[in-house]
Motif scaffolding. Structure first.
Motif, mmCIF file in Angstrom:
data_model
loop_
_atom_site.group_PDB
_atom_site.id
_atom_site.type_symbol
_atom_site.label_atom_id
_atom_site.label_comp_id
_atom_site.label_asym_id
_atom_site.label_seq_id
_atom_site.Cartn_x
_atom_site.Cartn_y
_atom_site.Cartn_z
ATOM 1 N N GLU A 119 0.856 -1.192 0.000
ATOM 2 C CA GLU A 119 0.000 0.000 0.000
ATOM 3 C C GLU A 119 0.885 1.231 0.000
ATOM 4 N N ILE A 120 0.679 2.108 -0.931
ATOM 5 C CA ILE A 120 1.464 3.339 -0.929
ATOM 6 C C ILE A 120 0.905 4.272 0.152
ATOM 7 N N LEU A 121 1.798 4.837 0.941
ATOM 8 C CA LEU A 121 1.354 5.679 2.064
ATOM 9 C C LEU A 121 0.973 7.076 1.582
ATOM 10 N N ASP A 122 0.065 7.722 2.344
ATOM 11 C CA ASP A 122 -0.397 9.066 1.973
ATOM 12 C C ASP A 122 0.770 10.035 1.786
ATOM 13 N N LEU A 155 5.148 12.674 -4.070
ATOM 14 C CA LEU A 155 5.213 12.533 -5.535
ATOM 15 C C LEU A 155 4.406 13.625 -6.244
ATOM 16 N N ILE A 156 3.270 14.030 -5.619
ATOM 17 C CA ILE A 156 2.468 15.102 -6.233
ATOM 18 C C ILE A 156 3.273 16.408 -6.236
ATOM 19 N N ALA A 157 3.966 16.671 -5.126
ATOM 20 C CA ALA A 157 4.779 17.893 -5.042
ATOM 21 C C ALA A 157 5.882 17.845 -6.099
ATOM 22 N N GLU A 158 6.475 16.659 -6.253
ATOM 23 C CA GLU A 158 7.531 16.523 -7.261
ATOM 24 C C GLU A 158 6.972 16.762 -8.669
ATOM 25 N N ARG A 159 5.748 16.259 -8.891
ATOM 26 C CA ARG A 159 5.116 16.433 -10.214
ATOM 27 C C ARG A 159 4.813 17.916 -10.480
ATOM 28 N N ALA A 166 6.601 14.595 -15.259
ATOM 29 C CA ALA A 166 5.270 14.792 -14.657
ATOM 30 C C ALA A 166 4.332 13.650 -15.069
ATOM 31 N N ASP A 167 4.386 13.285 -16.349
ATOM 32 C CA ASP A 167 3.520 12.185 -16.831
ATOM 33 C C ASP A 167 3.919 10.857 -16.208
ATOM 34 N N GLU A 168 5.224 10.689 -16.061
ATOM 35 C CA GLU A 168 5.740 9.444 -15.481
ATOM 36 C C GLU A 168 5.190 9.269 -14.059
ATOM 37 N N ILE A 169 5.178 10.373 -13.316
ATOM 38 C CA ILE A 169 4.684 10.297 -11.929
ATOM 39 C C ILE A 169 3.194 9.981 -11.917
ATOM 40 N N LEU A 189 -5.145 11.063 -9.967
ATOM 41 C CA LEU A 189 -4.949 12.507 -9.739
ATOM 42 C C LEU A 189 -5.970 13.298 -10.531
ATOM 43 N N GLU A 190 -6.343 14.445 -9.965
ATOM 44 C CA GLU A 190 -7.222 15.341 -10.715
ATOM 45 C C GLU A 190 -6.671 16.749 -10.570
ATOM 46 N N ASP A 191 -6.448 17.386 -11.705
ATOM 47 C CA ASP A 191 -5.949 18.771 -11.658
ATOM 48 C C ASP A 191 -7.152 19.706 -11.597
ATOM 49 N N THR A 192 -7.277 20.450 -10.508
ATOM 50 C CA THR A 192 -8.392 21.394 -10.387
ATOM 51 C C THR A 192 -7.816 22.807 -10.323
ATOM 52 N N ARG A 193 -8.739 23.776 -10.321
ATOM 53 C CA ARG A 193 -8.265 25.174 -10.268
ATOM 54 C C ARG A 193 -7.530 25.449 -8.952
ATOM 55 N N ASN A 194 -7.945 24.689 -7.913
ATOM 56 C CA ASN A 194 -7.311 24.913 -6.613
ATOM 57 C C ASN A 194 -6.117 23.996 -6.360
ATOM 58 N N GLY A 195 -5.608 23.403 -7.404
ATOM 59 C CA GLY A 195 -4.453 22.523 -7.222
ATOM 60 C C GLY A 195 -4.823 21.081 -7.520
ATOM 61 N N VAL A 196 -3.951 20.176 -7.086
ATOM 62 C CA VAL A 196 -4.154 18.759 -7.421
ATOM 63 C C VAL A 196 -4.870 18.043 -6.276
ATOM 64 N N THR A 197 -5.908 17.272 -6.610
ATOM 65 C CA THR A 197 -6.526 16.416 -5.592
ATOM 66 C C THR A 197 -6.264 14.973 -6.026
ATOM 67 N N TRP A 198 -6.381 14.045 -5.089
ATOM 68 C CA TRP A 198 -6.162 12.643 -5.444
ATOM 69 C C TRP A 198 -7.091 11.734 -4.655
ATOM 70 N N LYS A 199 -7.343 10.560 -5.249
ATOM 71 C CA LYS A 199 -8.128 9.537 -4.543
ATOM 72 C C LYS A 199 -7.631 8.142 -4.921
ATOM 73 N N ARG A 200 -7.939 7.198 -4.008
ATOM 74 C CA ARG A 200 -7.572 5.795 -4.305
ATOM 75 C C ARG A 200 -8.689 5.169 -5.125
ATOM 76 N N SER A 201 -8.318 4.461 -6.231
ATOM 77 C CA SER A 201 -9.388 3.892 -7.077
ATOM 78 C C SER A 201 -9.839 2.549 -6.520
#
Ligand code: AMP
Ligand code: ZN
Length: 470
Positions: free
Chosen positions: A419-422, A428-432, A444-447, A458-470
């Motif tokens: 399990e990848i930790l939060d 990784l998002i910050a690195e991207r 960026a695509d690789e990440i 990942l979802e790119d929104t106006r307020n930055g990047v959000t993420w969820k587990r599928s």
């Protein structure tokens, strides 16, 4: 390589129709509910058979169908007030999710009965032309069973015994049937049921014709292996032979393989008995790899009783393999990984011998129980080798390569999913984000892809990047 053939009741040497190729058809589930673990048995077994053929260098054309028109599907649709298609589409998708969880590879083709109606009409017409079938006044088409001289050859039944068994049953609406043994190829529609136009009536196909037609379309008139659970030997597979051989004028399948039942409390697990557990239920308490390993712990022609004890034993076995692999991974990352030199000849010889033991077990009608025992011996060899002081990387790599290869034949994933930790996701998002700022879009695509592989969307929104587990 020997396969037990239900047709001859003997183990026979496997000789393919075309050298280096295997054409294989496995009867799939009727899709009106989640699949139960009894249905999972043939899926796992024949996926393993396919994997073993590929390991031996064969190219396998593997076809397994979904029965998506059937009384039970129509009943489920009526109960829910939706179309039959909605029910079957939903449960095909759910079945594919379960297959993925069980590490059952997608077939070369997954045909669906409702998409093959034209082929069924063609084959039925051909059977009528050849006098093997006839249409009754109401548009029902029957197969003239007695005309097929080999009827009973698979189930080893005598046609006269069958008739005496059938005689007492007279079903209303079947008055035009010439003989009680005749079975339905096409039947008229009933109110509210899905139907197709045919030369005989608006209606739908019988169950048996679909497999004869799909096997012919995707694999040809003559195939190497036809498989399924042993409940299908009679009448389903017997009727498939009668249809295909009468229509095509050649042998249908050379080898017929049938798995024994998965039982629970000594009874067959089935939807009609109500004693079933779905794969989805099991996935709530176990890694589905445990279920797969449990299924492989017995020979496929032996009945297998589902029990907590046997599942626990499978879980222990799986853990033993994964712990062995982890030790190799760690050693290869550590000082031993850097040690140069050729692989230890003694270890290589022992490894080759145990590898042969694995192959011999599988060559003997796919004895997965003995093959797993050989794999455990390799794990034992690996565990003692890895702790040796002067062990080098080449030796460890040889062990790891063999274990990985054999696990793959059995469909066992040798490393537990981590399990990848939060925090790691955030990092990784910050690195991207930084990579994008620097216009390093490749990174960026690789990440994004790496995260996706680990189930993070990942979802790119106006307020930055959000993420969820599928
Ligand atoms: P069905 O959806 O009932 O047509 O079954 C799909 C496949 O699962 C067929 O090959 C059946 O023979 C097989 N099957 C069903 N129940 C069991 C069971 N309890 N054990 C082993 N195989 C089964
Ligand atoms: Zn079938």
């Amino acid at each position: 390589m020997k396969i037990y053939n239900t047709l001859s009741k003997r183990k026979e040497e496997f000789v393919p129709i075309e050298p280096g190729k295997v054409r294989m058809y496995v009867c799939g589930p009727t899709v009106y509910n989640f699949i139960h673990i009894g249905n999972a048995r043939p899926m796992i077994i024949f996926d393993t058979v396919r994997r073993y053929f590929e390991y031996k260098g064969y190219e396998v054309n593997y076809v397994t169908n979904f029965t998506d028109v059937d009384d039970k599907i129509i009943k489920a649709a009526l109960e829910e007030g939706v179309s039959s298609e909605e029910i079957s589409t939903r449960y095909i998708a759910e079945c594919k999710k379960d297959m993925e969880g069980l590490n059952v590879r997608p077939a070369t083709t997954h045909p669906q009965a409702t998409k093959e109606i034209d082929g069924m009409i063609d084959m039925i017409s051909r059977l009528i032309d050849r006098d093997y079938a006839y249409a009754a006044a109401d548009g029902t088409v029957y197969y003239r069973t007695r005309k097929f001289k080999d009827y009973g050859k698979l189930s080893h039944k005598n046609i006269d015994d069958l008739e005496s068994g059938h005689r007492s049953i007279k079903v209303a609406g079947t008055e035009d049937k010439e003989d009680d043994l005749d079975f339905v190829l096409w039947k008229p529609k009933k109110e509210g049921e899905p139907f197709w136009v045919s030369p005989w009536c608006e209606g739908r196909p019988g169950w048996h014709i679909e497999c004869s037609v799909m096997a012919k379309r995707y694999l040809g008139d003559e195939i190497d292996i036809h498989a399924g659970g042993e409940d299908l030997i009679f009448p389903h597979h017997e009727n498939e032979i009668a249809q295909s051989e009468a229509a095509n004028g050649c042998t249908f399948a050379r080898y017929w393989m049938h798995n024994a039942f998965l039982n629970i409390d000594g009874q067959k697990m089935s939807k009609s008995l109500g004693n079933f557990r779905t794969v989805r239920d099991i996935s709530e308490n176990y890694d589905l790899q445990v279920l797969r390993f449990f299924m492989l712990s017995a020979h496929y022609r032996s009945p297998l009783n589902f029990s907590k004890d046997l599942m626990d034993a499978a879980a222990n076995g799986l853990l033993r393999i994964r712990t062995g692999v982890e030790k190799l991974d760690l050693a290869l990352e550590g000082p031993a990984g850097a040690a140069e030199g050729e692989a230890d000849a003694e270890v290589l010889a022992a490894l080759a011998e145990l590898g042969k033991k694995f192959d011999d077990a599988m060559d003997d009608d796919f004895n997965t129980a003995d093959a797993s025992a050989a794999l455990f011996e390799i794990i034992r060899l690996s565990n003692t080798t890895v702790t040796k002081e002067n062990v080098n990387a080449a030796t460890l790599k040889a062990l790891l390569a063999k274990i990985t290869e054999l696990c793959d034949v059995l469909g066992i994933i040798p490393r537990a999913k981590k399990e990848i930790l939060d925090e790691e996701v955030e990092r990784l998002i910050a690195e991207r984000t930084q990579a994008r700022k620097e216009k390093n879009f490749a990174r960026a695509d690789e990440i994004r892809e790496e995260l996706l592989r680990q189930g993070i969307v990942l979802e790119d929104t106006r307020n930055g990047v959000t993420w969820k587990r599928s």
